[in-house]
Design an enzyme around this catalytic site. Structure first.
Site, short mmCIF file in Angstrom:
data_model
loop_
_atom_site.label_atom_id
_atom_site.label_comp_id
_atom_site.label_asym_id
_atom_site.label_seq_id
_atom_site.Cartn_x
_atom_site.Cartn_y
_atom_site.Cartn_z
N GLU A 140 0.83 -1.44 -0.02
CA GLU A 140 0.05 -0.06 -0.01
C GLU A 140 0.73 1.25 -0.05
O GLU A 140 0.23 2.21 -0.55
CB GLU A 140 -1.00 -0.03 1.17
CG GLU A 140 -1.92 -1.07 1.13
CD GLU A 140 -2.87 -0.85 0.04
OE1 GLU A 140 -3.15 0.27 -0.41
OE2 GLU A 140 -3.40 -1.99 -0.36
N SER A 153 -46.80 -31.64 39.43
CA SER A 153 -46.61 -31.72 40.94
C SER A 153 -45.62 -30.76 41.52
O SER A 153 -45.31 -30.84 42.64
CB SER A 153 -46.22 -33.40 41.54
OG SER A 153 -47.30 -34.15 41.03
#
Length: 773
Positions: free
Chosen positions: A91, A450
Site C-alpha cells: 500500500e 406436581s
C-alpha cells in the site's frame, strides 16, 4: 526590429509571470479556503470507531456480539511484523519517508496514465486512506481528492507514523462487514492476528484496495491473484525469502465466513441482554462499543449446557432412531462435502455422510473431509439400517468417541438462580439456538405438574392449624364442572388411594388426591392470594380451580426457579435479573443492577429483599423436600450423597411436561423437558428432567461444603403417632419425630385404634357438598 523583438519578449514574459502569479494566487486561495474548511484532524485522538455491542459473563468471557460493523481494536504492538511489512510493501512502500502524500508515487501513476490511457493504482498513501476513511466519502471528484491530500498533510503533521499506521490497521474496510485487520482475521479465518499464516496475512493486507472484488470467499481466483501480488512485493523488498514465497503462493485460498466464536455458549442469554440494552439505549447500542456484563457464571453455564445436551440426547436414544436425514445420490465425496456444507449444524451434532457400514463400525465423511469411525457400542442403541450416502448426525462424547445421534424433537430449558439475590447463573432456552431461537426458559409457560405442590402446602402451613403431621384422607373425590357439565375424578399416579395421609408423606410421594383435598380445605381464594407472595398471579399462572393443586397453571421455568428461591433463602422474595452492568467503550458505568438481597448477605449498597413467608414455613417445606430426595419421587438424587439438597419432581397430565426443581442455600436449578407442540413424553419428571439436574448439581457443587438453611427459632421437634399425626400414646414404640412451628404441635393423643376414613365427595361451583375428609 531587435528592439521591437525585445519589447515583445519582455511583454510576453511579464504576461506569463502575471499568469503564473495569478494561478498561484488562485491555487493559494483555493488551498487556504479548503484548508480553513478542513475538519480538525486532532479529533482523531478522540474519535470513536464504531464498535459492536458485546455481551460477557460475570467473569468477563464473551458470549455474544451484535452490530453491523465487526471490529476488534488492536494496538500496533499486537500486530505481527510480517502483517505490517505486507501492508507497507503493497500500500505505501515509502510510508516512513513522505509527509502524508507521496508525490513520487503520484508522478509515477500519472506517467502510467499518460502512457497507457488507463487509471493506475497505488498513488494513495496510507495517510490519505486514513483521511478518506475517517473524514471523506469515496466519491471520485477533484475536490474530494484535494481535500484528501490536504488532510493527509495535516494528519502527518499532527500524528506520529506509528499512530497513523495503527489508525489504518483498525479502520480500513476489508469486506464482510469487517473493519480492521483483527476483525478480518476473525471473519475470514476464525483466528487472531498472531495465529495467521503468511499467505493469510498477505491475503488480508491485499484486501484494502478492492475488498468486494478480491473477497476470498466470493472470488477465489481474483483473491489468489491479489494475494500473490502482495507476496511478490514482500519478496522484492526482502521481507520474505524465495522458499517462503514459493510455499505461500502455492497455498490454497481457504477462507470462509466465521462468526466471532464466543468463549461461553449462552446464545439465549446473549439475545436477552441485547434486547434489554437496545430497549434502554436504542439502536446506538449496536455501534457505540457498549459492553454488557451479565450475571452468568461461565463454569455453571458450561455445566448446564452439557447437562441439558446429554439429557435431551439420552431421552432421544431411549425413544428410538428415526432413520437418516437424507440420502446423497452422488458417489463423489467432493460433492458430498459440498452438500454437507448446506446442512445446518445444531448444537454439536455434525452432519456426516455414511461411507460404509458393518456390524462393528460405521465409517462416515465429515464436512471438513475427515473420515470418522463410529464403533458398535456408539450406535447399537439405534439398530440403524444405513447404506452408503445416507446422512446421519454424530458428535464426540465425553470419552472423545464419535457417537451416532439425530436432531432431537424434544426440547428442554434450564435455569440456575442465586437464591440470595435472584442473579441468573445459567440459562438455556432450548437444545439449539440455531434450530430455534424461542426461549423456553422465559417465553410462554407450561403446566408445572406436581412441582407446584410445595406452594400449596406452604399456604396450608401458613394457616397455623396445619402442620406436616396433619392428616388428610387420600380417598376418591368427584368434582363437578358446572360449565362443561362433566365430572372430574382425580387419581394418584399409581391409580391407588392411600387413606389417611400426613402432609409430609403426601409431598414426599406426590399424592394428587391429598393435595386437591388440602387445597379445597384451606380455600381456593385464600390460596390464589397467598401465591402472589411467590410471584405467581393471573388466571394463566394461577387458575382458581381445584386442578391448581396439580400444577395446571402455565408458568415459565424462570418464574418457577424464582418461586423455589423463596424456600431456599429462608422466606425472601428475590427478583430474577441477568444484567450486572452496562459500560461504555471507556468502561464508564452506564447502568448497574442493584438487586434486592437477603439480609444474611452483607451488601450495604443493595436494598434488602422483602420477607414473604416465615423462616419456619420455609424451613418446614425444605425439610419435606429434602425427604423427596432422600426417600421420595426424586430418590435417584440421593446418589449425590449430599444432605443439603431439596427438590420436587413435576409431571403433568398424560406425561406432557417433565420437570425437576431442586436447591440448596446457594443455588436453585430448574429443568423442564417436553415438546413445543404438546404431546406425551411417555416419561415422568424423575426420568427425563431429574438426571439433567443431577448432572448439573454434581459438577456445580463439587468440592463445596454443604449449605442448608439454619434451623430458625420457633421450630420444635416432637414425637407423633405416624398413623394419625397426633401425640403418641404412652409407651408407644412406633412413634416418629416431626418438626413443627410454634403453636402447631398437636395436643391430642392418638386413640388406641384408628378407623380409616374413606368415601366419595362431590363438589359443584367451587362449593363443598359433602365433607372432604
Amino acid at each position: 526590429m531587435l528592439k521591437s523583438l525585445r519589447k515583445v519578449l519582455k511583454s510576453s514574459s511579464l504576461s506569463l509571470m502575471s499568469l503564473i502569479l495569478s494561478g498561484l494566487i488562485v491555487i493559494g486561495g483555493i488551498y487556504f479556503y479548503m484548508a480553513i474548511h478542513l475538519p480538525d484532524v486532532s479529533q482523531l485522538k478522540e474519535m470513536s470507531m464504531q464498535l459492536p455491542l458485546r455481551i460477557f459473563t460475570s467473569d468477563g468471557k464473551l458470549i455474544g456480539e451484535f452490530g453491523e460493523k465487526k471490529r476488534i481494536p488492536v494496538t500496533l504492538d499486537q500486530v505481527p511484523k510480517l502483517v505490517i511489512y505486507a501492508i507497507l510493501d503493497t500500500e505505501d512502500q515509502r510510508f516512513y519517508e513522505h509527509r502524508g502524500v507521496d508525490f513520487i508515487s503520484i508522478l509515477r501513476a500519472g506517467k502510467v496514465v499518460l502512457a497507457s490511457g488507463k487509471r493506475s493504482q497505488g498513488a494513495s498513501t496510507i495517510t490519505m486512506q486514513v483521511a478518506r476513511n475517517f473524514f471523506l466519502n469515496r466519491e471520485k471528484t477533484i475536490s474530494r481528492k484535494l481535500n484528501e491530500i490536504l488532510l493527509a498533510f495535516k494528519i502527518d503533521r499532527t500524528f506520529s507514523k506509528q499512530e497513523i499506521l495503527e489508525l489504518y490497521i483498525n479502520k480500513i474496510y476489508l469486506g464482510q462487514r469487517a473493519y480492521g485487520l483483527a476483525a478480518a482475521a476473525q471473519v475470514y479465518y476464525g483466528k487472531r492476528l498472531n495465529e495467521l499464516t503468511l499467505p493469510q496475512m498477505a491475503m488480508l493486507a491485499g484486501l484494502a484496495q478492492a475488498p468486494s472484488r478480491d473477497n476470498p470467499i466470493i472470488n477465489t481466483a481474483g483473491a489468489k491473484q491479489r494475494r500473490n501480488h502482495v507476496l511478490q512485493r514482500m519478496l522484492e523488498n526482502g521481507h520474505i525469502n524465495l522458499a517462503e514465497y514459493n510455499t505461500a503462493v502455492s497455498a490454497p485460498i481457504a477462507a470462509r465466513y466465521h462468526e466471532l466464536l464466543p468463549e461461553v455458549q449462552a446464545p439465549y442469554v446473549a439475545e436477552m441482554a441485547r434486547s434489554e440494552v437496545v430497549q434502554q439505549f436504542g439502536d446506538a447500542a449496536y455501534d457505540s462499543g457498549m459492553k454488557v456484563y451479565t450475571t452468568i457464571d461461565s463454569h455453571l453455564q458450561a455445566t448446564a449446557n452439557q447437562a441439558l445436551h446429554d439429557g435431551i440426547l439420552a431421552y432421544d436414544e431411549r425413544h428410538g432412531y428415526r432413520g437418516p436425514e437424507k440420502h446423497l445420490s452422488s458417489s463423489s465425496r467432493n460433492t458430498w462435502r459440498k452438500e454437507l456444507l448446506d446442512i445446518p449444524l445444531y448444537n454439536d451434532l455434525q452432519p456426516a455422510a455414511v461411507i460404509d457400514v458393518n456390524t462393528n463400525a460405521i465409517s462416515a465423511l465429515l464436512v471438513n473431509g475427515n473420515i470418522i469411525t463410529i464403533t458398535a457400542n456408539n450406535f447399537a442403541w439405534a439398530h440403524p439400517q444405513l447404506v452408503s450416502g445416507d446422512v446421519i448426525r454424530t458428535y464426540q462424547n465425553a470419552s472423545g468417541q464419535w457417537r451416532l445421534a439425530q436432531v432431537p424433537k424434544i426440547e428442554g430449558a434450564f435455569v440456575g438462580l442465586n437464591p440470595k439475590n435472584g442473579a441468573v447463573l445459567a440459562l438455556l432456552g432450548g437444545f439449539s439456538y440455531a434450530s430455534s431461537s424461542y426461549n423456553r426458559a422465559i417465553q410462554g409457560g407450561r403446566q408445572t405438574g406436581s412441582g407446584f405442590k410445595p406452594f400449596i402446602f406452604s399456604a396450608a402451613l401458613d394457616k397455623k392449624e396445619y402442620s406436616l403431621a396433619t392428616v388428610i384422607n387420600d380417598a376418591p373425590v368427584v368434582i363437578s364442572d358446572p360449565i362443561s357439565r362433566t365430572l372430574w375424578r382425580p387419581t394418584n399416579d399409581t391409580e391407588k388411594f392411600y387413606g389417611p395421609t400426613r402432609l409430609r408423606t403426601a409431598l414426599i410421594e406426590s399424592r394428587n388426591v391429598t393435595s386437591i383435598r388440602l387445597l379445597r380445605a384451606i380455600g381456593i381464594p385464600y390460596t390464589v392470594q397467598y401465591l402472589k407472595r411467590f410471584g405467581f398471579e393471573g388466571h394463566d399462572e394461577v387458575p382458581p380451580y381445584s386442578p391448581l393443586a396439580l400444577g395446571t397453571g402455565t408458568i415459565t421455568p424462570l418464574k418457577i426457579a424464582a418461586g423455589y428461591a423463596v424456600f431456599a433463602n429462608g422466606g425472601y422474595k428475590v427478583d430474577p435479573y441477568f444484567i450486572q452492568s452496562v459500560v461504555d467503550r471507556k468502561n464508564k458505568v452506564l447502568a448497574e443492577s442493584k438487586p434486592a438481597t437477603i439480609p444474611e448477605v452483607k451488601a450495604a449498597k443493595f436494598p434488602q429483599a422483602t420477607r414473604v413467608i416465615t423462616a419456619q414455613n420455609a424451613y418446614l417445606i425444605t425439610s419435606a423436600l429434602k425427604d423427596v430426595i432422600a426417600q421420595g419421587t426424586a430418590r435417584k438424587a440421593a446418589a449425590l450423597r449430599r444432605t443439603d439438597l431439596a427438590g420436587k419432581t413435576g409431571t403433568t397430565n398424560n406425561e406432557i411436561d417433565a420437570w425437576f426443581t431442586g436447591y440448596n442455600s446457594d443455588i436453585v436449578a430448574t429443568v423442564w423437558m417436553g415438546f413445543d407442540k404438546p404431546e406425551t413424553t411417555y416419561e415422568h419428571g424423575a426420568t427425563a428432567a431429574l438426571p439433567v439436574w443431577m448432572q448439573f448439581m454434581e459438577i456445580a457443587l463439587a468440592g463445596k461444603p454443604e449449605s442448608s438453611m439454619p434451623r430458625p427459632e420457633g421450630i420444635i421437634t416432637a414425637r407423633i403417632d405416624p398413623e394419625t399425626g397426633l401425640l403418641p400414646r404412652p409407651g408407644q414404640k412406633k412413634a416418629i419425630f416431626e418438626l413443627f412451628a410454634n403453636g402447631t404441635v398437636p395436643t391430642e393423643v392418638a386413640p388406641m385404634q384408628v378407623s380409616p376414613v374413606a368415601g366419595t365427595s362431590t363438589e359443584e361451583d367451587g362449593t363443598v357438598s359433602e365433607p372432604l375428609f
